[in-house]
Design a protein around this motif. Structure first.
Motif, PDB file in Angstrom:
ATOM      1  N   SER A  69     -12.428  83.480 117.254  1.00  0.00           N
ATOM      2  CA  SER A  69     -11.018  83.868 117.321  1.00  0.00           C
ATOM      3  C   SER A  69     -10.323  83.674 115.974  1.00  0.00           C
ATOM      4  N   ALA A  70     -10.807  82.749 115.159  1.00  0.00           N
ATOM      5  CA  ALA A  70     -10.219  82.528 113.843  1.00  0.00           C
ATOM      6  C   ALA A  70     -10.633  83.597 112.847  1.00  0.00           C
ATOM      7  N   ASN A  71     -11.728  84.308 113.152  1.00  0.00           N
ATOM      8  CA  ASN A  71     -12.242  85.333 112.248  1.00  0.00           C
ATOM      9  C   ASN A  71     -12.503  86.608 113.051  1.00  0.00           C
ATOM     10  N   PRO A  72     -11.431  87.293 113.476  1.00  0.00           N
ATOM     11  CA  PRO A  72     -11.618  88.458 114.349  1.00  0.00           C
ATOM     12  C   PRO A  72     -12.313  89.623 113.639  1.00  0.00           C
ATOM     13  N   VAL A  73     -12.946  90.465 114.435  1.00  0.00           N
ATOM     14  CA  VAL A  73     -13.645  91.648 113.923  1.00  0.00           C
ATOM     15  C   VAL A  73     -12.600  92.696 113.543  1.00  0.00           C
ATOM     16  N   SER A  74     -12.792  93.322 112.396  1.00  0.00           N
ATOM     17  CA  SER A  74     -11.846  94.346 111.948  1.00  0.00           C
ATOM     18  C   SER A  74     -12.011  95.608 112.790  1.00  0.00           C
ATOM     19  N   GLU A  75     -10.997  96.450 112.775  1.00  0.00           N
ATOM     20  CA  GLU A  75     -11.033  97.714 113.502  1.00  0.00           C
ATOM     21  C   GLU A  75     -12.166  98.606 112.991  1.00  0.00           C
ATOM     22  N   VAL A  76     -12.390  98.605 111.701  1.00  0.00           N
ATOM     23  CA  VAL A  76     -13.444  99.434 111.113  1.00  0.00           C
ATOM     24  C   VAL A  76     -14.811  98.953 111.602  1.00  0.00           C
ATOM     25  N   ALA A  77     -15.024  97.630 111.589  1.00  0.00           N
ATOM     26  CA  ALA A  77     -16.313  97.085 112.031  1.00  0.00           C
ATOM     27  C   ALA A  77     -16.528  97.357 113.514  1.00  0.00           C
TER      28      ALA A  77
END
Length: 90
Positions: A69-77
């Protein structure tokens, strides 16, 4: 010189004029200025290092879900993963 003030940048001219004692005073002024700058740099780098250590400790203490949750996945990824895995959302 007329005001009785010796500046660090005057050392070479004073030495060339055979005023070695005054040149030594100018060198001392220069060294004190450099030492203050070094000390300020050391303090700044120490503060940065302490902050980095603090963040690393916090990260190490997190659970897997907290890290995710501290390092969410980007929309592009996320879009690339959907395309790669054939996820259409239907």
């Amino acid at each position: 010189m007329a005001n009785g003030e010796i500046y660090p940048e005057d050392a070479s001219a004073l030495r060339a004029s055979n005023y070695d004692d005054w040149a030594a005073v100018a060198d001392q002024h220069r060294e004190s200025i450099l030492e203050r700058a070094r000390q300020a740099t050391r303090e700044r780098e120490k503060a940065i290092h302490q902050e980095q250590v603090k963040r690393q400790q916090q990260w190490a203490e997190m659970s897997l879900l907290e890290r995710m949750s501290a390092n969410p996945v980007s929309e592009v990824a996320a879009a690339q993963a959907r395309e790669q895995w054939g996820i259409t959302g239907r």
